[in-house]
Design an enzyme around this catalytic site. Structure first.
Site, mmCIF file in Angstrom:
data_model
loop_
_atom_site.group_PDB
_atom_site.id
_atom_site.type_symbol
_atom_site.label_atom_id
_atom_site.label_comp_id
_atom_site.label_asym_id
_atom_site.label_seq_id
_atom_site.Cartn_x
_atom_site.Cartn_y
_atom_site.Cartn_z
ATOM 1 C CD GLU A 1 -43.407 6.387 -56.923
ATOM 2 O OE1 GLU A 1 -42.933 6.577 -58.148
ATOM 3 O OE2 GLU A 1 -43.192 5.794 -56.122
ATOM 4 N NE ARG B 1 -43.238 -0.489 -59.218
ATOM 5 C CZ ARG B 1 -42.067 -0.263 -59.285
ATOM 6 N NH1 ARG B 1 -40.972 0.026 -58.666
ATOM 7 N NH2 ARG B 1 -41.469 -0.583 -60.648
ATOM 8 C CG ASP C 1 -36.640 5.372 -54.128
ATOM 9 O OD1 ASP C 1 -36.220 6.666 -54.300
ATOM 10 O OD2 ASP C 1 -36.485 4.614 -55.159
ATOM 11 C CG HIS D 1 -39.806 5.440 -58.260
ATOM 12 N ND1 HIS D 1 -40.921 5.047 -58.402
ATOM 13 C CD2 HIS D 1 -38.616 4.540 -58.600
ATOM 14 C CE1 HIS D 1 -40.596 3.770 -58.961
ATOM 15 N NE2 HIS D 1 -39.306 3.374 -58.760
HETATM 16 N N1 LIG Z 1 -36.569 2.079 -56.314
HETATM 17 C C1 LIG Z 1 -36.620 1.709 -57.658
HETATM 18 O O1 LIG Z 1 -36.405 2.629 -58.288
HETATM 19 C C2 LIG Z 1 -36.855 0.322 -57.961
HETATM 20 C C3 LIG Z 1 -36.028 -0.270 -58.957
HETATM 21 C C4 LIG Z 1 -36.017 -1.527 -59.232
HETATM 22 C C5 LIG Z 1 -36.889 -2.150 -58.682
HETATM 23 N N2 LIG Z 1 -37.794 -1.889 -57.739
HETATM 24 C C6 LIG Z 1 -38.733 -2.645 -57.134
HETATM 25 O O2 LIG Z 1 -37.984 -3.813 -56.219
HETATM 26 C C7 LIG Z 1 -38.664 -5.145 -56.572
HETATM 27 C C8 LIG Z 1 -37.817 -5.830 -56.125
HETATM 28 O O3 LIG Z 1 -37.066 -6.144 -57.342
HETATM 29 P P1 LIG Z 1 -35.898 -7.212 -57.429
HETATM 30 O O4 LIG Z 1 -35.047 -6.802 -58.771
HETATM 31 O O5 LIG Z 1 -35.173 -7.680 -56.330
HETATM 32 O O6 LIG Z 1 -36.813 -8.411 -58.019
HETATM 33 P P2 LIG Z 1 -37.015 -9.829 -57.983
HETATM 34 O O7 LIG Z 1 -38.029 -10.525 -58.776
HETATM 35 O O8 LIG Z 1 -35.413 -10.332 -58.138
HETATM 36 O O9 LIG Z 1 -37.178 -10.119 -56.282
HETATM 37 C C9 LIG Z 1 -38.538 -10.114 -55.926
HETATM 38 C C10 LIG Z 1 -38.450 -11.166 -54.874
HETATM 39 O O10 LIG Z 1 -39.754 -11.096 -54.262
HETATM 40 C C11 LIG Z 1 -40.238 -12.401 -53.842
HETATM 41 N N3 LIG Z 1 -41.619 -12.156 -53.342
HETATM 42 C C12 LIG Z 1 -42.876 -12.302 -54.292
HETATM 43 N N4 LIG Z 1 -43.803 -12.124 -53.465
HETATM 44 C C13 LIG Z 1 -43.668 -12.139 -52.142
HETATM 45 C C14 LIG Z 1 -44.074 -12.047 -51.176
HETATM 46 N N5 LIG Z 1 -45.686 -12.109 -50.728
HETATM 47 N N6 LIG Z 1 -43.354 -11.953 -49.795
HETATM 48 C C15 LIG Z 1 -42.068 -12.014 -49.842
HETATM 49 N N7 LIG Z 1 -41.494 -12.030 -51.009
HETATM 50 C C16 LIG Z 1 -42.020 -12.100 -52.028
HETATM 51 C C17 LIG Z 1 -39.870 -12.950 -54.936
HETATM 52 O O11 LIG Z 1 -39.879 -14.315 -54.637
HETATM 53 C C18 LIG Z 1 -38.662 -12.471 -55.277
HETATM 54 O O12 LIG Z 1 -37.672 -13.491 -54.916
HETATM 55 C C19 LIG Z 1 -39.263 -4.926 -58.070
HETATM 56 O O13 LIG Z 1 -40.609 -5.814 -57.892
HETATM 57 C C20 LIG Z 1 -39.542 -3.335 -58.220
HETATM 58 O O14 LIG Z 1 -41.108 -3.066 -57.902
HETATM 59 C C21 LIG Z 1 -37.610 -0.633 -57.263
#
Ligand SMILES: NC(=O)c1ccc[n+]([C@@H]2O[C@H](COP(=O)([O-])OP(=O)(O)OC[C@H]3O[C@@H](n4cnc5c(N)ncnc54)[C@H](O)[C@@H]3O)[C@@H](O)[C@H]2O)c1
Length: 319
Positions: free
Chosen positions: A259, A230, A254, A278
């Site tokens: 946005e 994000r 991305d 994005h």
């Molecule tokens: N660019 C895009 O189109 C797109 C698409 C999907 C997801 N995303 C973003 O990617 C992020 C990750 O997605 P995911 O499917 O891997 O989620 P996920 O929930 O599987 O993994 C997120 C990880 O971040 C960790 N985390 C939480 N707080 C933290 C911190 N302070 N420091 C370090 N690690 C921390 C959690 O323990 C978890 O393991 C989502 O939250 C979303 O915002 C973006």
């Protein structure tokens, strides 16, 4: 008859999953006024990222029981307000992980190999620039992963398999790592020792503007930052200064604080950054997978089953 508001463009295959259980009411994606009117007697909504789903909208929808978000991040939904009103918030964790990991990998390769810059050089008849600004190899370089969830883990696996890249991981909530990934003692250690730092953590009050001048100042001048999580996780003003002063080698984004980013956003003027709108999860295959999963959650709710991915699980505990 139950009603579902379809608040994003989707395919007949997705609609077919909900059709046996409800009347489907479609609005044009982005039309907030139409949404406010039509949601009044709907029990569920299939929602993308375009709308900040506020308590005011929830109050305009007294029958609403399910908000099904097509994606992992639910930061456009006021989850506390939904939970207080007994509304399930569903998401689709893991379903788009493969696609976003591929996108982050594409950015890492493009940054290391200067693909965008070199493409522009050829088009502007600067073929001789091939020796002026040399790309880097990826083999054996250290990948710093912040957030070792579904996406971070997959990216680390791909970088290990394709480029023999070891990973240095910061995730306070993950205790077990594969043997080829090293846990970092702190987030600082990741920024200090990685050749690529890739962000895969959620946006929360703790992670907002987490990537500040302090962390950026620890990076090697040859290192790159990639963000597909994000935009608000990064302090964009600080990133601009570090890229402009060439204190870090480059960045791939991305996602943005706002946005779409304003045309005046200074990051857009830099040569050592690559940008995508994005689109990390927006492949043909992934869009369909995610929308089908979100639709299935709504169908399961109407069938009286607990949907597979309930984000506000506390709601279930209190039922
Ligand atoms: N660019 C895009 O189109 C797109 C698409 C999907 C997801 N995303 C973003 O990617 C992020 C990750 O997605 P995911 O499917 O891997 O989620 P996920 O929930 O599987 O993994 C997120 C990880 O971040 C960790 N985390 C939480 N707080 C933290 C911190 N302070 N420091 C370090 N690690 C921390 C959690 O323990 C978890 O393991 C989502 O939250 C979303 O915002 C973006």
């Amino acid at each position: 008859m139950n009603k579902v508001l379809i608040a994003q463009k989707t395919s007949p295959e997705v609609l077919a999953i909900m059709e046996p259980h409800a009347e489907l009411v479609t609005i044009k994606e982005g039309d907030a006024t139409d949404l406010q009117e039509k949601i009044a007697d709907c029990q569920a909504i299939l929602l993308g990222t375009w709308l900040p789903f506020s308590p005011e909208i929830m109050d305009a929808a007294p029958m609403l029981r399910v908000i099904s978000r097509t994606g992992v991040g639910v930061d456009n939904v006021d989850v506390a307000a939904a939970t207080a009103r007994g509304i399930y918030v569903l998401n689709t964790p893991g379903i788009n992980a493969l696609t976003v990991a591929e996108h982050a990998l594409a950015m890492i390769i493009s940054l290391a190999k200067h693909i965008v810059y070199l493409d522009q050089q050829v088009r502007s008849n600067h073929f001789r620039s091939r020796r002026l600004y040399l790309p880097t190899d990826l083999d054996g370089k250290t990948l710093g992963i912040v957030g070792f969830g579904a996406i971070g883990r997959l990216l680390a696996e791909k970088c290990k398999a394709a480029f023999n890249m070891p990973s240095l991981v910061h995730d306070p909530f993950v205790s077990e790592l594969p043997d080829w990934a090293k846990p970092a003692g702190s987030i600082e250690e990741v920024f200090e020792n990685s050749d690529f730092v890739s962000l895969h953590l959620p946006l929360t009050n703790q992670t907002r503007k987490m990537v500040s001048s302090r962390l950026l100042s620890l990076m090697k001048p040859t290192a790159f930052l990639v963000n597909t999580s994000r935009g608000e996780v990064i302090d964009e003003d600080a990133l601009y200064e570090f890229l402009d002063d060439k204190k870090i080698a480059g960045a791939g984004l991305d996602v943005f604080e706002h946005e779409p980013p304003s045309p005046n956003n200074r990051l857009l003027s830099l040569p050592n950054i690559i940008l995508t709108p994005h689109t990390g999860a927006l492949t043909r295959e992934c869009s369909l997978r995610v929308a089908k999963c979100a639709a299935q959650g709504i169908a399961d709710f109407f069938l009286g089953n607990t949907p597979e991915f309930v984000y506000n699980r506390d709601l279930i505990k209190t039922k």
